[in-house]
Design a protein around this motif. Structure first.
Motif, PDB file in Angstrom:
ATOM      1  N   PHE A 214      46.161   9.780 -15.056  1.00  0.00           N
ATOM      2  CA  PHE A 214      45.007   9.505 -14.206  1.00  0.00           C
ATOM      3  C   PHE A 214      45.447   8.939 -12.861  1.00  0.00           C
ATOM      4  CE2 PHE A 214      41.979   6.360 -12.570  1.00  0.00           C
ATOM      5  CZ  PHE A 214      40.866   7.155 -12.386  1.00  0.00           C
ATOM      6  N   ASN A 215      46.437   8.074 -12.868  1.00  0.00           N
ATOM      7  CA  ASN A 215      46.930   7.478 -11.633  1.00  0.00           C
ATOM      8  C   ASN A 215      47.470   8.548 -10.683  1.00  0.00           C
ATOM      9  OD1 ASN A 215      47.981   4.928 -10.129  1.00  0.00           O
ATOM     10  ND2 ASN A 215      49.813   6.180 -10.391  1.00  0.00           N
ATOM     11  N   GLN A 216      48.203   9.508 -11.220  1.00  0.00           N
ATOM     12  CA  GLN A 216      48.739  10.593 -10.393  1.00  0.00           C
ATOM     13  C   GLN A 216      47.617  11.450  -9.825  1.00  0.00           C
ATOM     14  OE1 GLN A 216      52.024  11.820  -9.876  1.00  0.00           O
ATOM     15  NE2 GLN A 216      51.858  14.040  -9.683  1.00  0.00           N
ATOM     16  N   LEU A 217      46.684  11.841 -10.673  1.00  0.00           N
ATOM     17  CA  LEU A 217      45.594  12.708 -10.237  1.00  0.00           C
ATOM     18  C   LEU A 217      44.744  12.041  -9.168  1.00  0.00           C
ATOM     19  CD1 LEU A 217      44.009  15.343 -10.594  1.00  0.00           C
ATOM     20  CD2 LEU A 217      42.800  14.276 -12.509  1.00  0.00           C
ATOM     21  N   ARG A 218      44.395  10.790  -9.376  1.00  0.00           N
ATOM     22  CA  ARG A 218      43.577  10.067  -8.409  1.00  0.00           C
ATOM     23  C   ARG A 218      44.303   9.890  -7.082  1.00  0.00           C
ATOM     24  NH1 ARG A 218      42.913   3.889  -9.545  1.00  0.00           N
ATOM     25  NH2 ARG A 218      45.084   4.108  -8.876  1.00  0.00           N
ATOM     26  N   SER A 219      45.598   9.576  -7.124  1.00  0.00           N
ATOM     27  CA  SER A 219      46.364   9.314  -5.908  1.00  0.00           C
ATOM     28  C   SER A 219      46.487  10.564  -5.030  1.00  0.00           C
ATOM     29  CB  SER A 219      47.755   8.773  -6.268  1.00  0.00           C
ATOM     30  OG  SER A 219      47.659   7.550  -6.959  1.00  0.00           O
ATOM     31  N   VAL A 220      46.758  11.710  -5.663  1.00  0.00           N
ATOM     32  CA  VAL A 220      46.900  12.952  -4.883  1.00  0.00           C
ATOM     33  C   VAL A 220      45.575  13.342  -4.239  1.00  0.00           C
ATOM     34  CG1 VAL A 220      47.505  15.389  -4.995  1.00  0.00           C
ATOM     35  CG2 VAL A 220      48.801  13.744  -6.316  1.00  0.00           C
ATOM     36  N   LEU A 221      44.490  13.208  -4.976  1.00  0.00           N
ATOM     37  CA  LEU A 221      43.181  13.561  -4.420  1.00  0.00           C
ATOM     38  C   LEU A 221      42.771  12.583  -3.322  1.00  0.00           C
ATOM     39  CD1 LEU A 221      41.348  14.653  -7.673  1.00  0.00           C
ATOM     40  CD2 LEU A 221      41.843  16.084  -5.676  1.00  0.00           C
ATOM     41  N   ALA A 222      43.129  11.315  -3.461  1.00  0.00           N
ATOM     42  CA  ALA A 222      42.849  10.350  -2.392  1.00  0.00           C
ATOM     43  C   ALA A 222      43.624  10.716  -1.130  1.00  0.00           C
ATOM     44  CB  ALA A 222      43.207   8.935  -2.853  1.00  0.00           C
ATOM     45  N   ALA A 223      44.874  11.165  -1.299  1.00  0.00           N
ATOM     46  CA  ALA A 223      45.660  11.614  -0.144  1.00  0.00           C
ATOM     47  C   ALA A 223      45.047  12.858   0.488  1.00  0.00           C
ATOM     48  CB  ALA A 223      47.097  11.895  -0.584  1.00  0.00           C
ATOM     49  N   ALA A 224      44.521  13.766  -0.331  1.00  0.00           N
ATOM     50  CA  ALA A 224      43.882  14.975   0.195  1.00  0.00           C
ATOM     51  C   ALA A 224      42.654  14.634   1.031  1.00  0.00           C
ATOM     52  CB  ALA A 224      43.497  15.900  -0.962  1.00  0.00           C
ATOM     53  N   VAL A 225      41.913  13.621   0.626  1.00  0.00           N
ATOM     54  CA  VAL A 225      40.746  13.192   1.397  1.00  0.00           C
ATOM     55  C   VAL A 225      41.185  12.608   2.739  1.00  0.00           C
ATOM     56  CG1 VAL A 225      38.807  11.575   1.461  1.00  0.00           C
ATOM     57  CG2 VAL A 225      39.322  12.823  -0.640  1.00  0.00           C
ATOM     58  N   ARG A 226      42.211  11.777   2.732  1.00  0.00           N
ATOM     59  CA  ARG A 226      42.684  11.163   3.972  1.00  0.00           C
ATOM     60  C   ARG A 226      43.283  12.193   4.916  1.00  0.00           C
ATOM     61  NH1 ARG A 226      46.318   6.045   2.586  1.00  0.00           N
ATOM     62  NH2 ARG A 226      46.299   5.949   4.881  1.00  0.00           N
TER      63      ARG A 226
END
Length: 285
Positions: A214-226
């Motif tokens: 979950f940590n990996q998935l959330r982090s990559v998607l947060a980077a995609a938003v930024r």
């Protein structure tokens, strides 16, 4: 017709004979817990129930805190190679982002998850697993990011949960961290740190693995938003959709051992290694 006084006398007589009052009409049978004659037993039974409920609720609160984006682990300073791939034109739309994330999850299951599980199962070998992770992570950007995240997570756990005796950091004195009872890690890479810390926090093995994904998935998607690849709402939709894929990969990789460590997506490694050569960048990796 019987008078109220006669009804009262009949009820009293029935009670003395051990007869039960009729059910229905708002009259309920007392519960088993309240039917215990000894008040001390009732008190002990209630205390056991309260303790069990408190432990369950405390565990839930702990998991929510650890997965909260506000938990200071430094994970949002890293894009896991997404920024370099985006600037080089390899990830330009939603479909390519999904492909990038799925490849990253596959690689996570084969490179990092075995180290998490090994550290969870044998926390006394924490230093050994940490050294193995350092040798295996040859990409200098990925290696630096892993050490930065691992030390940040370790520091946060030590400060927030001091009673749990989390593993000592390599850059702090032995006395303050009680190093005589806990093995030291020379590098504090994120994967073994995550496994041993959640073992110390008494999180289950299955939940530990799922939280790591979950940590990996959330982090990559947060980077995609930024990076403005997708919007916040679309990112949440992708997270919900990709959770099924993440669970499938987790199920297949959860029993892998350290002998199964493998690099499954070399292009991701190349893109992440190019992070330092970007002219302008938002992330450290």
């Amino acid at each position: 017709m019987r008078t109220k006084k006669q009804m009262s006398l009949l009820t009293s007589a029935a009670t003395k004979k051990g007869l039960r009052a009729p059910q229905g009409l708002g009259v309920r049978e007392p519960s088993a817990a309240l039917n215990v004659a000894d008040p001390q037993k009732r008190q002990r039974a209630g205390a056991v129930q309260d303790a069990g409920a408190h432990h369950e609720h405390s565990s839930d609160w702990l998991l929510w805190q650890l997965t909260d984006s506000a938990f200071p682990t430094g994970g949002f300073a890293h894009s896991l190679g997404l920024e370099a791939a985006w600037q080089h034109g390899e990830v330009r739309n939603r479909a390519e982002l999904v492909s990038f994330i799925e490849a990253g999850l596959q690689q996570l299951g084969h490179t990092a998850l075995p180290l998490v599980m090994a550290a969870f199962d044998e926390s006394e070998k924490f230093g050994e697993f940490d050294q193995l992770c350092d040798v295996f992570t040859t990409n200098h950007v990925a290696n630096r990011a892993s050490r930065a995240q691992g030390r940040a997570f370790l520091s946060a756990v030590e400060r927030i949960f001091p009673e749990r005796r989390a593993p000592s950091r390599p850059d702090l004195p032995d006395v303050s961290q009680k190093a005589e009872t806990v093995p030291r890690a020379p590098f504090a890479h994120f994967a073994p740190v995550f496994g041993v810390c959640l073992r110390q926090l008494q999180v289950s093995r299955e939940t530990t693995a799922r939280m790591f994904f979950f940590n990996q998935l959330r982090s990559v998607l947060a980077a995609a938003v930024r990076l403005n690849i997708v919007g916040p709402m679309e990112a949440q939709m992708l997270q919900q959709r990709l959770s099924v894929k993440a669970e499938d990969i987790l199920t297949r990789c959860q029993m892998l051992t350290l002998d199964d460590l493998a690099q499954t997506s070399p292009l991701l490694d190349l893109w992440q290694g190019a992070q330092d050569r970007l002219y302008s960048r938002l992330f450290q990796s």
